[in-house]
Write a protein that holds these residues in place. Structure first.
Motif, PDB file in Angstrom:
ATOM      1  N   ALA A 146       0.836  -1.210   0.000  1.00  0.00           N
ATOM      2  CA  ALA A 146       0.000   0.000   0.000  1.00  0.00           C
ATOM      3  C   ALA A 146       0.864   1.251   0.000  1.00  0.00           C
ATOM      4  N   HIS A 147       1.952   1.255   0.774  1.00  0.00           N
ATOM      5  CA  HIS A 147       2.851   2.414   0.775  1.00  0.00           C
ATOM      6  C   HIS A 147       3.498   2.604  -0.602  1.00  0.00           C
ATOM      7  N   ILE A 148       3.881   1.491  -1.226  1.00  0.00           N
ATOM      8  CA  ILE A 148       4.517   1.592  -2.551  1.00  0.00           C
ATOM      9  C   ILE A 148       3.522   2.154  -3.571  1.00  0.00           C
ATOM     10  N   LYS A 149       2.293   1.648  -3.553  1.00  0.00           N
ATOM     11  CA  LYS A 149       1.272   2.190  -4.467  1.00  0.00           C
ATOM     12  C   LYS A 149       1.017   3.671  -4.184  1.00  0.00           C
ATOM     13  N   ALA A 150       1.070   4.046  -2.901  1.00  0.00           N
ATOM     14  CA  ALA A 150       0.850   5.452  -2.551  1.00  0.00           C
ATOM     15  C   ALA A 150       1.995   6.342  -3.039  1.00  0.00           C
ATOM     16  N   ALA A 151       3.187   5.755  -3.268  1.00  0.00           N
ATOM     17  CA  ALA A 151       4.284   6.517  -3.868  1.00  0.00           C
ATOM     18  C   ALA A 151       4.098   6.615  -5.382  1.00  0.00           C
ATOM     19  N   LEU A 152       3.616   5.533  -5.999  1.00  0.00           N
ATOM     20  CA  LEU A 152       3.444   5.480  -7.459  1.00  0.00           C
ATOM     21  C   LEU A 152       2.264   6.313  -7.938  1.00  0.00           C
ATOM     22  N   LEU A 153       1.256   6.483  -7.110  1.00  0.00           N
ATOM     23  CA  LEU A 153       0.018   7.170  -7.503  1.00  0.00           C
ATOM     24  C   LEU A 153      -0.121   8.465  -6.716  1.00  0.00           C
ATOM     25  N   PRO A 154      -0.928   9.415  -7.203  1.00  0.00           N
ATOM     26  CA  PRO A 154      -0.924  10.768  -6.610  1.00  0.00           C
ATOM     27  C   PRO A 154      -1.477  10.853  -5.185  1.00  0.00           C
ATOM     28  N   THR A 155      -0.820  11.711  -4.396  1.00  0.00           N
ATOM     29  CA  THR A 155      -1.288  12.096  -3.070  1.00  0.00           C
ATOM     30  C   THR A 155      -2.206  13.311  -3.176  1.00  0.00           C
ATOM     31  N   HIS A 156      -2.066  14.056  -4.267  1.00  0.00           N
ATOM     32  CA  HIS A 156      -2.886  15.271  -4.420  1.00  0.00           C
ATOM     33  C   HIS A 156      -3.231  15.471  -5.886  1.00  0.00           C
ATOM     34  N   LEU A 157      -4.348  16.149  -6.103  1.00  0.00           N
ATOM     35  CA  LEU A 157      -4.802  16.517  -7.443  1.00  0.00           C
ATOM     36  C   LEU A 157      -5.097  18.014  -7.451  1.00  0.00           C
ATOM     37  N   SER A 158      -4.712  18.692  -8.518  1.00  0.00           N
ATOM     38  CA  SER A 158      -5.101  20.095  -8.687  1.00  0.00           C
ATOM     39  C   SER A 158      -5.893  20.219  -9.982  1.00  0.00           C
ATOM     40  N   ILE A 159      -7.056  20.830  -9.896  1.00  0.00           N
ATOM     41  CA  ILE A 159      -7.975  20.927 -11.031  1.00  0.00           C
ATOM     42  C   ILE A 159      -8.467  22.358 -11.141  1.00  0.00           C
ATOM     43  N   PRO A 160      -8.246  23.013 -12.295  1.00  0.00           N
ATOM     44  CA  PRO A 160      -8.808  24.358 -12.465  1.00  0.00           C
ATOM     45  C   PRO A 160     -10.334  24.342 -12.352  1.00  0.00           C
ATOM     46  N   VAL A 161     -10.884  25.438 -11.831  1.00  0.00           N
ATOM     47  CA  VAL A 161     -12.332  25.626 -11.728  1.00  0.00           C
ATOM     48  C   VAL A 161     -12.674  26.898 -12.496  1.00  0.00           C
ATOM     49  N   THR A 162     -13.660  26.809 -13.392  1.00  0.00           N
ATOM     50  CA  THR A 162     -14.039  27.953 -14.214  1.00  0.00           C
ATOM     51  C   THR A 162     -15.537  28.194 -14.087  1.00  0.00           C
ATOM     52  N   ASP A 163     -15.901  29.383 -13.618  1.00  0.00           N
ATOM     53  CA  ASP A 163     -17.320  29.726 -13.458  1.00  0.00           C
ATOM     54  C   ASP A 163     -18.080  28.632 -12.713  1.00  0.00           C
ATOM     55  N   GLY A 164     -17.486  28.157 -11.641  1.00  0.00           N
ATOM     56  CA  GLY A 164     -18.169  27.191 -10.780  1.00  0.00           C
ATOM     57  C   GLY A 164     -18.079  25.744 -11.219  1.00  0.00           C
TER      58      GLY A 164
END
Lengths: 134, 134, 134
Positions: free
Chosen positions: C87-105
């Motif tokens: 589980a720790h290895i997968k947590a290194a391979l896959l994202p801990t955070h996501l950033s997504i632009p928001v436009t007009d809600g």
């Protein structure tokens, strides 16, 4: 606001720098850390049991072996050493940047989360991480 | 401010678009690039030796082979072609978004860092990347 | 502004929470989601065909098998169960955070993109995701 963290490494592995980051942040906002290199990464990992860091290092060393390994004979970018192209591959697989919310001066990290630089090169390096908080 | 970069691809591999991004940014802030697809990725990689991009492409083609490979016989989402489900897996392994600090109008990239779209599908595609700077 | 999403999981796999996030965002800005754990991840993946999620889960189960698998005998952090270090290895391979632009809600997601928590542990868990929008 922005700053730079300079981190010296001495071979492959995970180097924690959570305290330096925690000391720098303030207020409420979003912290982003960005590493200015393509042969090292930034990861958030368990900070309790040091075995986790050793196991992570060993897993990635097997997933992306040095170019001296016959399984990697198809790689062509080898003139900077057997750890060079594998370092670039690990830098693609693992994060170049981390974004962490900050609330009332504190990083929104879970109880067991620490911030690490993951070095992929064999020789000692001076690494630069840019921090942005807004 | 926000904009959209439209990037045409012609098969698997890394497509650099650092100059378009560098031209667009200004001031001091945080740039985020977000790709609106689940079969292509955004990566920061070495922009010096083109062999690095070829090696990266070949590594990921081996780590996640097409569904025509017997080793991938357990995959079920295959009706869009042998490159479809592997493209989704690569899109999970590699970044959907990049965040890069901007200082006095310049991206805080290291000397050897470039911004790439990593295409995972075989056929030509029109890809959309949303940019946000604040 | 910041909030927290609490997500209950019942075994490994992808849990969608796009609607909760879409309901919360407003205005124009950048949304960041951060998971406060080192044994689960956040991913953006296809939300059309459920087979994609099953295939993803099966791919990562093979890429990082449990420590009961002889191939993983070199791992040392095993006392919390055969799914812990993977589980720790997968947590290194896959994202801990996501950033997504928001436009007009609205989230700037592509037509087929959904937001998922990817659980890596076998037992039921209560997961916390911090959301930051600015």
């Amino acid at each position: 606001m922005q700053t730079r963290f300079d981190i010296a490494t001495a071979g492959p592995g995970l180097y924690e720098f959570t305290p330096q980051v925690a000391d720098w942040v303030s207020g409420t906002g979003l912290l982003t850390l960005f590493i200015c290199h393509t042969s090292a990464s930034l990861v958030i990992q368990e900070n309790a049991d040091p075995e986790v860091r050793v196991d992570l290092q060993n897993y990635f060393a097997r997933l992306v072996p040095p170019t001296t390994d016959p399984a990697m004979a198809y790689l062509t970018h080898t003139y900077e050493g057997p750890d060079d192209m594998p370092a670039h591959i690990k830098a693609a697989l693992l994060p170049t940047h981390l974004s962490i919310p900050v609330t009332d001066g504190a990083l929104a990290l879970g109880t067991w989360q620490g911030i690490y630089l993951f070095e992929h090169r064999d020789r000692p390096q001076q690494r630069q991480v840019i921090a942005h908080l807004a």
